[in-house]
Scaffold this motif. Sequence first.
Motif, PDB file in Angstrom:
ATOM      1  N   ARG A 198       0.786  -1.291  -0.026  1.00 41.80           N
ATOM      2  CA  ARG A 198      -0.054  -0.015   0.051  1.00 41.80           C
ATOM      3  C   ARG A 198       1.006   1.248  -0.043  1.00 41.80           C
ATOM      4  NH1 ARG A 198      -4.493   1.394   4.569  1.00 41.80           N
ATOM      5  NH2 ARG A 198      -5.140   3.385   3.742  1.00 41.80           N
ATOM      6  N   LEU A 199       0.663   2.229  -0.808  1.00 42.96           N
ATOM      7  CA  LEU A 199       1.301   3.381  -0.876  1.00 42.96           C
ATOM      8  C   LEU A 199       0.784   4.168   0.419  1.00 42.96           C
ATOM      9  CD1 LEU A 199       1.124   4.439  -4.450  1.00 42.96           C
ATOM     10  CD2 LEU A 199       3.026   3.375  -3.360  1.00 42.96           C
ATOM     11  N   PRO A 200       1.799   5.306   0.836  1.00 42.85           N
ATOM     12  CA  PRO A 200       1.187   6.193   1.768  1.00 42.85           C
ATOM     13  C   PRO A 200       0.002   6.920   1.361  1.00 42.85           C
ATOM     14  CG  PRO A 200       3.844   6.363   1.361  1.00 42.85           C
ATOM     15  CD  PRO A 200       3.167   5.282   0.498  1.00 42.85           C
ATOM     16  N   ALA A 201      -0.748   7.272   2.548  1.00 48.08           N
ATOM     17  CA  ALA A 201      -1.922   8.070   2.007  1.00 48.08           C
ATOM     18  C   ALA A 201      -1.564   9.272   1.388  1.00 48.08           C
ATOM     19  CB  ALA A 201      -2.527   8.321   3.346  1.00 48.08           C
ATOM     20  N   GLU A 202      -2.600   9.715   0.286  1.00 47.78           N
ATOM     21  CA  GLU A 202      -2.436  11.078  -0.384  1.00 47.78           C
ATOM     22  C   GLU A 202      -2.028  12.247   0.289  1.00 47.78           C
ATOM     23  OE1 GLU A 202      -5.756  11.725  -2.907  1.00 47.78           O
ATOM     24  OE2 GLU A 202      -5.441   9.726  -3.938  1.00 47.78           O
ATOM     25  N   THR A 203      -2.494  12.173   1.651  1.00 45.91           N
ATOM     26  CA  THR A 203      -2.225  13.613   2.540  1.00 45.91           C
ATOM     27  C   THR A 203      -0.663  13.500   3.031  1.00 45.91           C
ATOM     28  OG1 THR A 203      -3.040  12.144   4.432  1.00 45.91           O
ATOM     29  CG2 THR A 203      -4.449  13.816   3.561  1.00 45.91           C
ATOM     30  N   ALA A 204      -0.122  12.454   3.100  1.00 52.04           N
ATOM     31  CA  ALA A 204       1.096  12.072   3.599  1.00 52.04           C
ATOM     32  C   ALA A 204       2.180  12.278   2.254  1.00 52.04           C
ATOM     33  CB  ALA A 204       1.355  10.782   3.960  1.00 52.04           C
ATOM     34  N   LEU A 205       1.776  12.016   1.227  1.00 58.73           N
ATOM     35  CA  LEU A 205       2.579  12.005  -0.207  1.00 58.73           C
ATOM     36  C   LEU A 205       2.502  13.627  -0.577  1.00 58.73           C
ATOM     37  CD1 LEU A 205       1.551   8.846  -2.349  1.00 58.73           C
ATOM     38  CD2 LEU A 205       3.717   9.349  -1.188  1.00 58.73           C
ATOM     39  N   ALA A 206       1.365  14.282  -0.306  1.00 59.44           N
ATOM     40  CA  ALA A 206       1.366  15.616  -0.617  1.00 59.44           C
ATOM     41  C   ALA A 206       2.100  16.417   0.478  1.00 59.44           C
ATOM     42  CB  ALA A 206      -0.203  15.994  -0.553  1.00 59.44           C
ATOM     43  N   GLU A 207       2.286  16.146   1.530  1.00 60.09           N
ATOM     44  CA  GLU A 207       3.272  16.696   2.473  1.00 60.09           C
ATOM     45  C   GLU A 207       4.370  16.257   2.118  1.00 60.09           C
ATOM     46  OE1 GLU A 207       4.015  16.916   7.197  1.00 60.09           O
ATOM     47  OE2 GLU A 207       2.127  15.726   6.620  1.00 60.09           O
ATOM     48  N   ARG A 208       5.047  15.147   1.860  1.00 61.38           N
ATOM     49  CA  ARG A 208       6.224  15.071   1.516  1.00 61.38           C
ATOM     50  C   ARG A 208       6.737  15.456   0.210  1.00 61.38           C
ATOM     51  NH1 ARG A 208       8.007   8.950  -1.632  1.00 61.38           N
ATOM     52  NH2 ARG A 208      10.061   9.861  -2.446  1.00 61.38           N
ATOM     53  N   PHE A 209       5.969  15.886  -0.726  1.00 63.52           N
ATOM     54  CA  PHE A 209       6.415  16.379  -2.035  1.00 63.52           C
ATOM     55  C   PHE A 209       6.256  17.973  -1.840  1.00 63.52           C
ATOM     56  CE2 PHE A 209       5.947  11.932  -3.679  1.00 63.52           C
ATOM     57  CZ  PHE A 209       7.246  11.980  -4.096  1.00 63.52           C
ATOM     58  N   ARG A 210       5.417  18.511  -1.014  1.00 60.80           N
ATOM     59  CA  ARG A 210       4.895  19.798  -0.788  1.00 60.80           C
ATOM     60  C   ARG A 210       4.315  20.530  -1.879  1.00 60.80           C
ATOM     61  NH1 ARG A 210      10.849  22.293   1.912  1.00 60.80           N
ATOM     62  NH2 ARG A 210      10.928  20.883   3.614  1.00 60.80           N
ATOM     63  N   VAL A 211       3.257  19.575  -2.323  1.00 59.07           N
ATOM     64  CA  VAL A 211       2.492  20.025  -3.332  1.00 59.07           C
ATOM     65  C   VAL A 211       0.811  19.883  -2.666  1.00 59.07           C
ATOM     66  CG1 VAL A 211       3.703  19.184  -5.226  1.00 59.07           C
ATOM     67  CG2 VAL A 211       2.184  17.608  -4.157  1.00 59.07           C
ATOM     68  N   SER A 212       0.114  20.499  -3.469  1.00 59.11           N
ATOM     69  CA  SER A 212      -1.487  20.541  -3.087  1.00 59.11           C
ATOM     70  C   SER A 212      -1.953  19.033  -3.415  1.00 59.11           C
ATOM     71  CB  SER A 212      -2.417  21.544  -4.021  1.00 59.11           C
ATOM     72  OG  SER A 212      -2.432  21.073  -5.277  1.00 59.11           O
TER      73      SER A 212
END
Length: 261
Positions: A33-47
């Motif tokens: 399972r990939l990390p949650a979208e919120t976690a990925l958005a925070e990681r890449f600093r995007v919306s």
Amino acid sequence: MTEDLGARAPKYLQIAAQLRREVREGMFKPDNRLPAETALAERFRVSPVTLRNAIGVLRAEGLIESRHGVGTFVRESRRLHRRSRDRYGRARQDRQLLTSHLRHEIVFAGRVPVPAHIAEVMGVEPDTEVVVRRRHLFDRETGKPEEIGASYLPAEIATGTFLEEPTVTPKGLFLCVEDLSGKRYATARDQWIARLPTAEESALLGLFTGTPVMHVIHTARAEDDTILEVSESIWPADRIMIIDEYAVEPTATAPDAPSDV
């Protein structure tokens, strides 16, 4: 081909490239399972919108899949291998169905008017009556649909025979046709078409929007050039690998022929 898109590439493509690289390098393995979208958005600093666009790219490529209410997972990268040229030789050798990893279902068998695109290949008038056997194939382990297709047989060969019954044949279909016709398959021609699926095909194969399919129309002829069978198969393009091996025949090169062709 490089995945180094550079700083000028849209941010969502840069993110997709990075996640694709991590999947291929084994940081995320099949069924992880990939990390949650919120976690990925925070990681890449995007919306969240930019992150969803990146995820959409990988989903369209067939690299990941979203499971409703559960999350986004890396898909199994296994592809079915198709070797058209040796299909008959192997079947004659073991005289059994070769795709034992697939479960066959014959969903229809009987006489119908031939569809226009098959009539053109068979060289008959549209609506000529033929015997059709429609099939669905499923992966035995996962139960996922892997192929839909049909075989179209001349009425003079198959009418009134067991081929009009919706059951899997005891041996390769072409062996049954040879027995019934008294003729032997001599030549075959495959037409490969890459296209988007119809709504019905997409539903039957469980495809995401935008996922293409491979559609092959296979025509088999006897030594006297009569058609013994026309079949068509449709596979999700991201689940199949076509392998074609053949001898390279020596030929004379024209004096003015390009040397690098």
